[in-house]
Design an enzyme around this catalytic site. Structure first.
Site, PDB file in Angstrom:
ATOM      1  N   ALA A   1       1.694   7.956  -5.884  1.00  0.00           N
ATOM      2  CA  ALA A   1       0.816   7.846  -7.050  1.00  0.00           C
ATOM      3  C   ALA A   1      -0.155   9.017  -7.069  1.00  0.00           C
ATOM      4  O   ALA A   1      -0.036   9.951  -6.267  1.00  0.00           O
ATOM      5  CB  ALA A   1       0.065   6.520  -7.001  1.00  0.00           C
ATOM      6  N   ASN A   2      -1.103   9.015  -7.977  1.00  0.00           N
ATOM      7  CA  ASN A   2      -2.161  10.030  -8.006  1.00  0.00           C
ATOM      8  C   ASN A   2      -3.473   9.367  -8.410  1.00  0.00           C
ATOM      9  O   ASN A   2      -3.521   8.175  -8.683  1.00  0.00           O
ATOM     10  CB  ASN A   2      -1.766  11.178  -8.945  1.00  0.00           C
ATOM     11  CG  ASN A   2      -1.630  10.721 -10.381  1.00  0.00           C
ATOM     12  OD1 ASN A   2      -2.585  10.291 -10.997  1.00  0.00           O
ATOM     13  ND2 ASN A   2      -0.407  10.795 -10.902  1.00  0.00           N
ATOM     14  N   ARG A   3      -4.538  10.144  -8.435  1.00  0.00           N
ATOM     15  CA  ARG A   3      -5.884   9.579  -8.583  1.00  0.00           C
ATOM     16  C   ARG A   3      -6.339   9.378 -10.021  1.00  0.00           C
ATOM     17  O   ARG A   3      -7.510   9.124 -10.261  1.00  0.00           O
ATOM     18  CB  ARG A   3      -6.895  10.479  -7.861  1.00  0.00           C
ATOM     19  CG  ARG A   3      -6.693  10.538  -6.377  1.00  0.00           C
ATOM     20  CD  ARG A   3      -7.797  11.344  -5.708  1.00  0.00           C
ATOM     21  NE  ARG A   3      -7.506  11.597  -4.314  1.00  0.00           N
ATOM     22  CZ  ARG A   3      -7.649  10.699  -3.353  1.00  0.00           C
ATOM     23  NH1 ARG A   3      -8.097   9.487  -3.625  1.00  0.00           N
ATOM     24  NH2 ARG A   3      -7.336  10.999  -2.100  1.00  0.00           N
TER      25      ARG A   3
END
Ligand code: C5P
Length: 225
Positions: free
Chosen positions: A29-31
């Site tokens: 995932a990413n932020r």
């Protein structure tokens, strides 16, 4: 109340991160919190647009009064965008993963006690922004992309606008020191064929309202700027 200058218009907004599975219980995932995309969808709705809000697993809830399509992966997001066409405008605010795990497993990967490490192989995800920008007849008349950069923000964003073929790029500096990613404020530069316009540091809601107003101006002027 704002004038309903986008009534009768359909706008697609992508938002949030994507999750790319490794196995049934793990993902990459990413932020991205999805805050800026949700604010843009709400601002377009407030101007009277019909909004298709295609969102990955975001931290912030989707706004009320928009058609929500919840997706997980980039491949699902692209299919949902395609299904939502035709549209007058598309705003691609999602932080789409560049790669998915090509050898994702149908069952949970287990430690077998031998110390052997799993090896992930990656494959490229579809670039939804580049794809929609280069569509023929079904291309929305205004396509807006985002460029979250940490270095040479404006140069990289201007190059990205050309490479992808979108009309506008909203460039922002997501260096950790700015606190923008996951924060409530944003400092953006709107880049078009005509040039670059830097806005002051504003709340994400205010950035959204300004961008929605510009989108309304462009659609009502009937040109790409
Ligand atoms: O290439 P980069 O990821 O920096 O481009 C960012 C812009 O492209 C954003 O508007 C993002 O939503 C869009 N994008 C996309 N599909 C991808 C990668 C990025 O729509 N696979």
């Amino acid at each position: 109340l704002p004038a309903r200058v986008l009534s009768g218009r359909h706008v697609i907004v992508t938002s949030g991160p994507t999750h790319e599975p490794i196995d049934p219980v793990r993902y990459i995932a990413n932020r991205s919190s999805g805050a800026q995309g949700a604010a843009i969808a709400a601002a377009l709705r407030d101007l009277g647009a019909r909004v298709s809000f295609i969102t990955g697993p975001a931290e912030v809830p989707p706004p009320e009064g928009v058609a929500v399509v919840a997706v997980e992966t980039a491949r699902e997001m692209r299919a949902a965008v395609e299904a939502a066409l035709p549209a007058d405008a598309a705003v691609m605010a999602a932080a789409v993963a560049d790669w998915h795990v090509a050898n994702a497993r149908p069952g949970k990967i287990k430690k077998d006690g031998s110390g052997a490490l799993p090896e992930l192989q990656f494959a490229e995800n579809p670039d939804i922004l580049a794809w929609i920008s280069q569509l023929g007849r079904e291309r929305p008349s205004l396509v807006v992309g985002f460029a979250a950069e940490t270095d040479d923000v404006l140069d990289n964003a201007a190059r990205k606008r050309k490479r992808k073929g979108c009309d506008w790029i909203v460039a922002n500096d997501v260096s950790p020191a700015t606190g923008i990613m996951g924060g409530t404020e944003n400092a953006v530069t709107l880049i078009s064929e005509a040039g670059a316009e830097s806005w002051p540091r504003l709340s994400k809601d205010e950035v959204a309202h300004r961008l929605a107003a510009r989108i309304a101006d462009a659609l009502n002027a009937g040109d790409g700027m």
